[in-house]
Design a protein around this motif. Sequence first.
Motif, PDB file in Angstrom:
ATOM      1  N   ALA A   1      11.800  14.639   3.796  1.00  0.00           N
ATOM      2  CA  ALA A   1      11.227  14.121   4.896  1.00  0.00           C
ATOM      3  C   ALA A   1      12.286  13.434   5.099  1.00  0.00           C
ATOM      4  O   ALA A   1      13.460  13.905   4.648  1.00  0.00           O
ATOM      5  N   GLY A   2      12.623  12.299   6.047  1.00  0.00           N
ATOM      6  CA  GLY A   2      13.756  11.645   6.828  1.00  0.00           C
ATOM      7  C   GLY A   2      13.121  10.035   5.162  1.00  0.00           C
ATOM      8  O   GLY A   2      13.881   9.633   4.730  1.00  0.00           O
ATOM      9  N   SER A   3      11.698   9.452   5.532  1.00  0.00           N
ATOM     10  CA  SER A   3      11.649   8.854   4.744  1.00  0.00           C
ATOM     11  C   SER A   3       9.859   8.583   3.420  1.00  0.00           C
ATOM     12  O   SER A   3       9.350   9.476   4.758  1.00  0.00           O
ATOM     13  N   PHE A   4       9.852   7.439   3.300  1.00  0.00           N
ATOM     14  CA  PHE A   4       8.172   7.985   2.580  1.00  0.00           C
ATOM     15  C   PHE A   4       8.463   7.110   0.779  1.00  0.00           C
ATOM     16  O   PHE A   4       9.538   6.425   0.773  1.00  0.00           O
ATOM     17  N   THR A   5       7.061   6.420   1.555  1.00  0.00           N
ATOM     18  CA  THR A   5       6.873   5.783   0.611  1.00  0.00           C
ATOM     19  C   THR A   5       6.274   6.450  -1.209  1.00  0.00           C
ATOM     20  O   THR A   5       5.554   7.327  -1.162  1.00  0.00           O
ATOM     21  N   PRO A   6       6.758   6.207  -1.679  1.00  0.00           N
ATOM     22  CA  PRO A   6       6.482   5.935  -3.328  1.00  0.00           C
ATOM     23  C   PRO A   6       4.912   5.375  -4.029  1.00  0.00           C
ATOM     24  O   PRO A   6       4.346   4.992  -3.622  1.00  0.00           O
ATOM     25  N   VAL A   7       4.663   6.689  -4.725  1.00  0.00           N
ATOM     26  CA  VAL A   7       3.410   6.400  -5.786  1.00  0.00           C
ATOM     27  C   VAL A   7       3.963   6.305  -7.051  1.00  0.00           C
ATOM     28  O   VAL A   7       3.814   7.119  -7.208  1.00  0.00           O
ATOM     29  N   PRO A   8       3.568   5.532  -8.175  1.00  0.00           N
ATOM     30  CA  PRO A   8       3.368   3.782  -7.217  1.00  0.00           C
ATOM     31  C   PRO A   8       4.733   3.233  -6.614  1.00  0.00           C
ATOM     32  O   PRO A   8       5.724   3.604  -6.983  1.00  0.00           O
ATOM     33  N   GLY A   9       4.397   1.821  -6.867  1.00  0.00           N
ATOM     34  CA  GLY A   9       5.218   0.938  -6.070  1.00  0.00           C
ATOM     35  C   GLY A   9       5.664   1.218  -4.163  1.00  0.00           C
ATOM     36  O   GLY A   9       6.539   1.087  -3.693  1.00  0.00           O
ATOM     37  N   GLY A  10       4.784   1.900  -3.847  1.00  0.00           N
ATOM     38  CA  GLY A  10       4.404   2.219  -2.013  1.00  0.00           C
ATOM     39  C   GLY A  10       3.263   1.098  -1.764  1.00  0.00           C
ATOM     40  O   GLY A  10       3.676   0.107  -1.849  1.00  0.00           O
ATOM     41  N   VAL A  11       2.758   2.131  -0.849  1.00  0.00           N
ATOM     42  CA  VAL A  11       1.554   1.160   0.011  1.00  0.00           C
ATOM     43  C   VAL A  11       0.570  -0.125  -0.967  1.00  0.00           C
ATOM     44  O   VAL A  11       0.204  -0.843  -0.615  1.00  0.00           O
TER      45      VAL A  11
END
Length: 284
Positions: free
Chosen positions: A252-262
């Motif tokens: 990916a170019g960027s992504f939301t981590p789990v945990p600590g994202g959405v």
Amino acid sequence: MAELLKGKPVADAIVDALKNDTTVLESKDIKPCLALVRVGEKSDDVAYERAIVKRCDAVGITTTKVELPEEITQEDFLTQLGKVNEDQLIHGILIFRPLPKQLDEKVIETNIAPEKDVDCLHPENTAKLLTGDESGFVPCTPMAVMEILKHYQIPLEGKNAVVLGRSMVVGKPAALLLLQENATVTVAHSRTRDLEKITSGADVLVAAIGRSEFVREAHIKEGAVVADVGINVDENGNMTGDVHQEEAKRKAGSFTPVPGGVGSVTTAVLAKQVIKACKMQTKE
Ligand code: NAP
């Protein structure tokens, strides 16, 4: 290496803006208040409730807990909800779900006061979401995804967005919100054929299926933006998302981590909706 789209800076920015709002409201003797309606003592609900209370405290929103017994009848639940609906000092209501089997969520959804319905259960708010009427409320989790994309200035207009999952809580509203931002949106689900082909064409991929690390390298377009909504527990008891983090990091170019994202933005969005409800009800 993909950029990490962390939730904390997004939540912090939302909270900072809200603190100004609560200061102004307070100067007019208005104290925003959220009622948390919880049936039983499910550990997930209790943990989420704790996170909400902490966030609301930080913003200057009062919370009031309505704790109901696991075996409560539909009639009694509706009576309690009616009291919260009518309480002039309460501006927002959050009902922890899923509810026990004896409670009919469809009936309950239509009994929550629409103007206090900060997590978008009432059909009136769902209709407003569909028509893009911003006087309504949007479910907090897909809104958190949008706040993250906005914060990191991810362009959406004309982009191919794929939402994986079609629940009323996440997938469908996420698709509508992306459409409002002029993305070209595809919704994929468990009956979708050639899933990899569809997701690997996405400039923006939102994963909300509840399957641990389901989204692999082959699902992701090189350089795509990936928002991982999933909260799962793997066989070792660790929290995982719907996206395989190591593979997303590579592709990916960027992504939301789990945990600590959405997940870490959801309570900030909830607080934002409570302030919105409070302002609308007090005409401030
Ligand atoms: P849900 O109601 O179970 O819906 C899951 C969706 O994913 C359904 O539309 C289902 O398709 C689809 N799906 C399931 N398996 C699939 C597969 N193998 N391939 C393609 N699609 C598949 O779940 P939800 O409530 O939307 O939640 C989704 C995830 O988000 C969960 O991990 C949940 O824990 C998490 N969540 C996180 C937050 C947060 O704050 N971060 C908040 C809420 C939920 P069908 O419709 O065809 O069955």
